[in-house]
Scaffold this motif. Structure first.
Motif, PDB file in Angstrom:
ATOM      1  N   LYS A 268       3.562   8.169 -31.499  1.00  0.00           N
ATOM      2  CA  LYS A 268       2.404   7.504 -32.074  1.00  0.00           C
ATOM      3  C   LYS A 268       1.948   6.322 -31.191  1.00  0.00           C
ATOM      4  O   LYS A 268       0.757   6.101 -30.989  1.00  0.00           O
ATOM      5  CB  LYS A 268       2.822   6.972 -33.451  1.00  0.00           C
TER       6      LYS A 268
ATOM      7  N   GLU B  88      -4.460  13.833 -36.829  1.00  0.00           N
ATOM      8  CA  GLU B  88      -4.712  12.858 -37.902  1.00  0.00           C
ATOM      9  C   GLU B  88      -4.422  11.442 -37.405  1.00  0.00           C
ATOM     10  O   GLU B  88      -5.182  10.515 -37.667  1.00  0.00           O
ATOM     11  CB  GLU B  88      -3.832  13.172 -39.135  1.00  0.00           C
ATOM     12  N   GLU B  89      -3.316  11.281 -36.668  1.00  0.00           N
ATOM     13  CA  GLU B  89      -2.966   9.949 -36.150  1.00  0.00           C
ATOM     14  C   GLU B  89      -4.038   9.451 -35.193  1.00  0.00           C
ATOM     15  O   GLU B  89      -4.427   8.283 -35.217  1.00  0.00           O
ATOM     16  CB  GLU B  89      -1.620   9.996 -35.416  1.00  0.00           C
TER      17      GLU B  89
ATOM     18  N   LEU C  43      -7.244  10.438 -35.104  1.00  0.00           N
ATOM     19  CA  LEU C  43      -8.501  10.182 -35.831  1.00  0.00           C
ATOM     20  C   LEU C  43      -8.436   8.841 -36.559  1.00  0.00           C
ATOM     21  O   LEU C  43      -9.421   8.110 -36.603  1.00  0.00           O
ATOM     22  CB  LEU C  43      -8.789  11.313 -36.832  1.00  0.00           C
ATOM     23  N   ALA C  44      -7.257   8.496 -37.072  1.00  0.00           N
ATOM     24  CA  ALA C  44      -7.112   7.218 -37.789  1.00  0.00           C
ATOM     25  C   ALA C  44      -7.348   6.051 -36.831  1.00  0.00           C
ATOM     26  O   ALA C  44      -7.812   4.989 -37.241  1.00  0.00           O
ATOM     27  CB  ALA C  44      -5.724   7.126 -38.412  1.00  0.00           C
ATOM     28  N   LEU C  45      -7.035   6.284 -35.549  1.00  0.00           N
ATOM     29  CA  LEU C  45      -7.217   5.208 -34.561  1.00  0.00           C
ATOM     30  C   LEU C  45      -8.674   5.097 -34.103  1.00  0.00           C
ATOM     31  O   LEU C  45      -9.057   4.110 -33.466  1.00  0.00           O
ATOM     32  CB  LEU C  45      -6.323   5.459 -33.337  1.00  0.00           C
TER      33      LEU C  45
ATOM     34  N   GLU D  12     -11.207   4.693 -36.002  1.00  0.00           N
ATOM     35  CA  GLU D  12     -11.931   3.710 -36.821  1.00  0.00           C
ATOM     36  C   GLU D  12     -11.851   2.312 -36.221  1.00  0.00           C
ATOM     37  O   GLU D  12     -10.857   1.935 -35.651  1.00  0.00           O
ATOM     38  CB  GLU D  12     -11.368   3.696 -38.250  1.00  0.00           C
TER      39      GLU D  12
END
Ligand code: NAD
Ligand code: LMR
Length: 331
Positions: free
Chosen positions: A104, A324-325, A327-329, A331
């Motif tokens: 991550k 997903e990890e 895509l969360a970054l 933002e």
């Protein structure tokens, strides 16, 4: 006899051009081994500012190689300059994994790099640029790059799993006591990581099934599969640095198959299109057929057994989680 005209030069961009993979890759490109013996090149070499002095030494060596096919060499730390009119982009430069870093953390460090490079490619590269992402985590870096390069066809962006494919070929050939050129039907599914699935369940060597000689499914699960999955780590353990010579060779193989066509089935991480139930949105390694002229297709119609399906689902789950990890970054 009509005069032979040589083709227009290909603009080939390499990022991380002062690093160790690039050092092994440049001679393969410059000698014509990858794009053909008559294909001239303009090299566009990208590095971060602290590595520019080292890059200038690499450029001196390219010049001193006196390669007839190399028409020009440019060095820069600006992606908008490096990717300008690029026909081929080899994305090797990435933030390295340091001791104690989780996957991550590596994603978080690489996201801004591949975002900026995606935006630059989108703005200045040739519209049909062919991209291979090598820097890890390669599949997810390719996904990020594609997201930020909406005007480049997603299929023109790929990630490297040919090194895993070659590792699998070499181990099968060794076990079958034959040459790698006699091995058919090997492929890599999924992520360029320790969840990848090197699949030899349908492979043959000189026309003979390899599965019985590899110990059946039990032998694959205990021996061959973990050997290939952990081969990169084993090289790092032994050398103190990651694979460079074999990685460069695999990049050359990937690009030569893609650009010039290949009669064999090879492995490339490409955008999932729903084939084999893999959800769209991730870059997934599939068996592909490359047609001369820069196109490829995912091989269809393979009847996957339960054993293979389990491994393919596991590597897909890892890629969905990485996506997903990432895509969360965003933002
Ligand atoms: P290296 O550290 O020798 O070289 C990487 C170079 O990239 C360095 O010179 C660094 O300055 C440069 N760099 C870093 N950030 C950059 C940026 N934003 N723009 C341009 N250049 C940048 O590493 P290496 O051995 O050449 O490996 C490079 C990458 O390839 C690593 O991520 C490694 O894990 C990966 N790798 C992938 C595969 C594969 O099969 N997909 C195989 C081997 C290695
Ligand atoms: C490899 O497969 O050799 C590399 O991807 C390993 C690494 O972590 O650089």
């Amino acid at each position: 006899m009509p005069a032979m005209t040589s083709p227009a030069p290909l603009n080939v961009c390499i990022t991380g051009a002062a690093g160790q993979i690039s050092y092994s890759l440049l001679p393969l490109l410059c000698s014509g081994h990858v794009f053909g013996p008559d294909q001239p090149l303009n090299l566009h070499l990208l590095e971060i500012p602290p590595a520019l002095p080292a890059l200038s030494g690499v450029v001196m060596e390219v010049i001193d190689g006196a390669y007839p096919l190399v028409k020009s060499v440019m060095q820069t730390s600006d992606p908008n300059v490096a990717f300008r009119a690029a026909h081929v982009a080899i994305l090797v430069g990435a933030f390295p994994r340091r001791a104690g870093m989780e996957r991550k953390d590596l994603l978080a460090k690489n996201l801004p790099i591949f975002k900026a490079q995606g935006q630059a490619l989108n703005q200045v590269a040739n519209r049909d640029v062919k991209v291979v992402v090598v820097g890890n985590p390669a599949n997810t870096n390719a996904m990020v790059l594609s997201h930020f390069a909406p005007d480049i066809a997603p299929a023109n962006i790929t990630a490297l799993t040919r090194l895993d494919h070659n590792r699998a070929l070499a181990q099968v050939a060794k076990r079958m006591d034959t040459s790698v050129s006699d091995v058919r039907g090997v492929c890599i599914w999924g992520n360029h990581s320790s969840t990848q699935y090197p699949d030899v369940t349908r492979a043959t060597a000189s026309g003979k099934e390899v599965l019985p000689k590899m110990g059946g499914f039990g032998g694959l699960a205990e021996g061959f599969i973990p050997l290939i999955q952990k081969r990169g780590a084993a090289v790092i353990q032994a050398r103190g640095m990651s694979s460079a010579m074999s990685a460069a060779n695999a990049i050359g193989d990937h690009l030569r198959s893609w650009m010039l066509g290949d009669s064999r089935i090879v492995s490339m991480a490409v955008p999932a299109d729903g084939s084999y139930g893999i959800r769209k949105g991730v870059y997934f390694s599939f068996p592909v057929r490359c047609v001369r002229g820069g196109s490829y297709e995912i091989v269809q119609g393979i009847d996957l057994d339960e054993f293979s399906r389990k491994y393919i689902d596991a590597t897909a789950a890892e890629l969905y989680a990485e996506r997903e990890e990432a895509l969360a970054l965003f933002e």
